[in-house]
Design a protein around this motif. Sequence first.
Motif, PDB file in Angstrom:
ATOM      1  N   GLY A 130       0.788  -1.227   0.000  1.00 51.24           N
ATOM      2  CA  GLY A 130       0.000   0.000   0.000  1.00 51.24           C
ATOM      3  C   GLY A 130       0.820   1.278   0.000  1.00 51.24           C
ATOM      4  N   ALA A 131       2.127   1.179  -0.196  1.00 46.79           N
ATOM      5  CA  ALA A 131       2.975   2.376  -0.191  1.00 46.79           C
ATOM      6  C   ALA A 131       2.777   3.181  -1.470  1.00 46.79           C
ATOM      7  CB  ALA A 131       4.436   1.981  -0.054  1.00 46.79           C
ATOM      8  N   ASP A 132       2.897   4.501  -1.346  1.00 42.26           N
ATOM      9  CA  ASP A 132       2.863   5.370  -2.521  1.00 42.26           C
ATOM     10  C   ASP A 132       4.303   5.607  -2.943  1.00 42.26           C
ATOM     11  OD1 ASP A 132       2.538   7.214  -4.486  1.00 42.26           O
ATOM     12  OD2 ASP A 132       1.276   8.588  -3.340  1.00 42.26           O
ATOM     13  N   LEU A 133       4.722   4.916  -3.991  1.00 45.73           N
ATOM     14  CA  LEU A 133       6.089   5.030  -4.495  1.00 45.73           C
ATOM     15  C   LEU A 133       6.111   5.660  -5.882  1.00 45.73           C
ATOM     16  CD1 LEU A 133       7.331   1.536  -3.300  1.00 45.73           C
ATOM     17  CD2 LEU A 133       8.210   3.738  -2.506  1.00 45.73           C
ATOM     18  N   ARG A 134       5.091   6.452  -6.170  1.00 45.48           N
ATOM     19  CA  ARG A 134       5.032   7.117  -7.475  1.00 45.48           C
ATOM     20  C   ARG A 134       6.274   7.964  -7.696  1.00 45.48           C
ATOM     21  NH1 ARG A 134      -0.478   9.589  -9.577  1.00 45.48           N
ATOM     22  NH2 ARG A 134      -1.721   7.708  -9.701  1.00 45.48           N
ATOM     23  N   GLY A 135       6.937   7.729  -8.830  1.00 44.20           N
ATOM     24  CA  GLY A 135       8.088   8.537  -9.187  1.00 44.20           C
ATOM     25  C   GLY A 135       9.271   8.405  -8.257  1.00 44.20           C
ATOM     26  N   ALA A 136       9.269   7.412  -7.373  1.00 44.09           N
ATOM     27  CA  ALA A 136      10.384   7.236  -6.437  1.00 44.09           C
ATOM     28  C   ALA A 136      11.631   6.763  -7.183  1.00 44.09           C
ATOM     29  CB  ALA A 136      10.013   6.222  -5.356  1.00 44.09           C
ATOM     30  N   TYR A 137      12.792   7.188  -6.701  1.00 40.07           N
ATOM     31  CA  TYR A 137      14.068   6.772  -7.276  1.00 40.07           C
ATOM     32  C   TYR A 137      14.567   5.541  -6.522  1.00 40.07           C
ATOM     33  CZ  TYR A 137      13.923  11.313  -9.536  1.00 40.07           C
ATOM     34  OH  TYR A 137      13.535  12.394 -10.289  1.00 40.07           O
ATOM     35  N   LEU A 138      14.356   4.390  -7.137  1.00 39.09           N
ATOM     36  CA  LEU A 138      14.726   3.114  -6.528  1.00 39.09           C
ATOM     37  C   LEU A 138      15.943   2.503  -7.215  1.00 39.09           C
ATOM     38  CD1 LEU A 138      11.082   1.822  -6.178  1.00 39.09           C
ATOM     39  CD2 LEU A 138      12.631   2.245  -4.261  1.00 39.09           C
ATOM     40  N   ILE A 139      16.742   3.345  -7.823  1.00 37.23           N
ATOM     41  CA  ILE A 139      17.914   2.881  -8.561  1.00 37.23           C
ATOM     42  C   ILE A 139      18.855   2.113  -7.628  1.00 37.23           C
ATOM     43  CG2 ILE A 139      19.882   3.601  -9.953  1.00 37.23           C
ATOM     44  CD1 ILE A 139      18.274   6.198 -10.561  1.00 37.23           C
ATOM     45  N   ALA A 140      19.164   0.888  -8.023  1.00 41.04           N
ATOM     46  CA  ALA A 140      20.077   0.016  -7.266  1.00 41.04           C
ATOM     47  C   ALA A 140      19.612  -0.247  -5.835  1.00 41.04           C
ATOM     48  CB  ALA A 140      21.494   0.604  -7.250  1.00 41.04           C
ATOM     49  N   ALA A 141      18.338  -0.050  -5.554  1.00 43.71           N
ATOM     50  CA  ALA A 141      17.812  -0.350  -4.215  1.00 43.71           C
ATOM     51  C   ALA A 141      17.720  -1.860  -4.020  1.00 43.71           C
ATOM     52  CB  ALA A 141      16.437   0.280  -4.034  1.00 43.71           C
ATOM     53  N   ASP A 142      17.895  -2.295  -2.783  1.00 40.35           N
ATOM     54  CA  ASP A 142      17.753  -3.711  -2.456  1.00 40.35           C
ATOM     55  C   ASP A 142      16.315  -3.945  -1.996  1.00 40.35           C
ATOM     56  OD1 ASP A 142      17.848  -6.312  -1.655  1.00 40.35           O
ATOM     57  OD2 ASP A 142      19.385  -6.033  -0.112  1.00 40.35           O
ATOM     58  N   LEU A 143      15.497  -4.458  -2.908  1.00 37.29           N
ATOM     59  CA  LEU A 143      14.102  -4.770  -2.624  1.00 37.29           C
ATOM     60  C   LEU A 143      13.887  -6.282  -2.597  1.00 37.29           C
ATOM     61  CD1 LEU A 143      12.548  -2.065  -4.943  1.00 37.29           C
ATOM     62  CD2 LEU A 143      12.174  -2.171  -2.479  1.00 37.29           C
ATOM     63  N   SER A 144      14.957  -7.017  -2.447  1.00 36.67           N
ATOM     64  CA  SER A 144      14.828  -8.474  -2.450  1.00 36.67           C
ATOM     65  C   SER A 144      13.927  -8.927  -1.304  1.00 36.67           C
ATOM     66  CB  SER A 144      16.209  -9.127  -2.323  1.00 36.67           C
ATOM     67  OG  SER A 144      16.879  -8.692  -1.156  1.00 36.67           O
TER      68      SER A 144
ATOM     69  N   ARG B 202      15.799   1.079 -12.187  1.00 43.99           N
ATOM     70  CA  ARG B 202      17.058   0.696 -12.824  1.00 43.99           C
ATOM     71  C   ARG B 202      18.008   0.021 -11.825  1.00 43.99           C
ATOM     72  NH1 ARG B 202      19.212   6.055 -15.395  1.00 43.99           N
ATOM     73  NH2 ARG B 202      17.939   6.922 -13.697  1.00 43.99           N
ATOM     74  N   ASP B 203      18.367  -1.206 -12.153  1.00 42.22           N
ATOM     75  CA  ASP B 203      19.302  -2.009 -11.363  1.00 42.22           C
ATOM     76  C   ASP B 203      18.806  -2.306  -9.946  1.00 42.22           C
ATOM     77  OD1 ASP B 203      21.674  -3.477 -11.558  1.00 42.22           O
ATOM     78  OD2 ASP B 203      22.788  -1.984 -10.415  1.00 42.22           O
ATOM     79  N   ALA B 204      17.512  -2.102  -9.693  1.00 41.79           N
ATOM     80  CA  ALA B 204      16.957  -2.460  -8.382  1.00 41.79           C
ATOM     81  C   ALA B 204      16.872  -3.981  -8.285  1.00 41.79           C
ATOM     82  CB  ALA B 204      15.576  -1.847  -8.203  1.00 41.79           C
ATOM     83  N   ASP B 205      17.160  -4.514  -7.110  1.00 40.45           N
ATOM     84  CA  ASP B 205      17.117  -5.962  -6.894  1.00 40.45           C
ATOM     85  C   ASP B 205      15.744  -6.341  -6.345  1.00 40.45           C
ATOM     86  OD1 ASP B 205      17.482  -8.612  -6.334  1.00 40.45           O
ATOM     87  OD2 ASP B 205      19.176  -8.338  -4.977  1.00 40.45           O
ATOM     88  N   VAL B 206      14.934  -6.998  -7.198  1.00 36.17           N
ATOM     89  CA  VAL B 206      13.601  -7.434  -6.772  1.00 36.17           C
ATOM     90  C   VAL B 206      13.545  -8.957  -6.674  1.00 36.17           C
ATOM     91  CG1 VAL B 206      12.386  -5.390  -7.620  1.00 36.17           C
ATOM     92  CG2 VAL B 206      12.740  -7.339  -9.159  1.00 36.17           C
ATOM     93  N   SER B 207      14.688  -9.580  -6.460  1.00 36.69           N
ATOM     94  CA  SER B 207      14.726 -11.038  -6.307  1.00 36.69           C
ATOM     95  C   SER B 207      13.833 -11.460  -5.146  1.00 36.69           C
ATOM     96  CB  SER B 207      16.163 -11.499  -6.031  1.00 36.69           C
ATOM     97  OG  SER B 207      17.021 -11.108  -7.065  1.00 36.69           O
ATOM     98  N   GLY B 208      12.940 -12.381  -5.419  1.00 36.21           N
ATOM     99  CA  GLY B 208      12.054 -12.886  -4.377  1.00 36.21           C
ATOM    100  C   GLY B 208      11.004 -11.904  -3.896  1.00 36.21           C
TER     101      GLY B 208
END
Length: 284
Positions: A212-226, A241-247
């Motif tokens: 439910g987070a509002d992440l509109r236009g957020a800069y998630l470059i190279a963020a660890d979202l695994s 870009r280059d964000a880690d969404v593994s799992g």
Amino acid sequence: MPHNAQGSGTDRDDRAALRADCANCSGLCCVALTLTRSADFAVDKEAGQPCRNLQEDFRCGIHTELRTRGFPGCTVYDCFGAGQKVSGEIFDGRDWRGDRATARQMFQVFPVVRQLHELLWYLTETLSLAPAKPLHDEARSLLDETERLSRLPADACAELDVAAHRETVAELLHRVSARVRATAPRPKNGRKRDRRGADLIGARLRGADLRGADLRGAYLIAADLSGADLRLADLIGADFRDADVSGADLTDSLFLTQAQLNAARGDAATRLPSALRRPAHWDR
């Protein structure tokens, strides 16, 4: 309310026409757009100048090697099906190589239709969101108008104020987002839900509860979202870009596009919305 907020609305989420069909396009993205030498593109190229890798049959000569040959930006770009509409419908199959005036007009129309098709993607998704049902009539009306605009004759399309129309659609999407995200459980960790436009470059969000987070236009470059839970999170315009969404769980995320997934790094355990495809390079 259960997380499965999508796919339970009154309209079927069918976006097949909003996916690129390169076999029925005259290579417009390889000609009409400007490329700037960077980590995404190995060369500089002006708008209207064919990419050096574009072949006579409008296919890319290094399609299977784009990422290793210095063109990862090409694997991320998505025209939302605008290429085949401009090539086959608006210009009735005419070849831009045969006439300079036709080429100039096609290259003006293509980015306009591309923006309109992106809006069609979001509006079609809106009609599959049960919590947004009170807004479905408004969404249908805007979808029909957007489709009409995308089929305007070339002269009218080139002069269209697409920014004004985009603003109208964006206002509706904001209300849709608020309704859907309100159905998400409150995060146990108390993490702030409103991260719209936030600088989260390189952020450590491994396993984070971002429902439910509002992440509109957020800069998630190279963020660890695994392993992060992004169900019901609004991801429109977020930079992956280059964000880690593994799992990570993206199954019911809002307004996610194929281009965003293509820009990220994931794996076989990443859970995706049914309308999107697992990028081929994730398996490499």
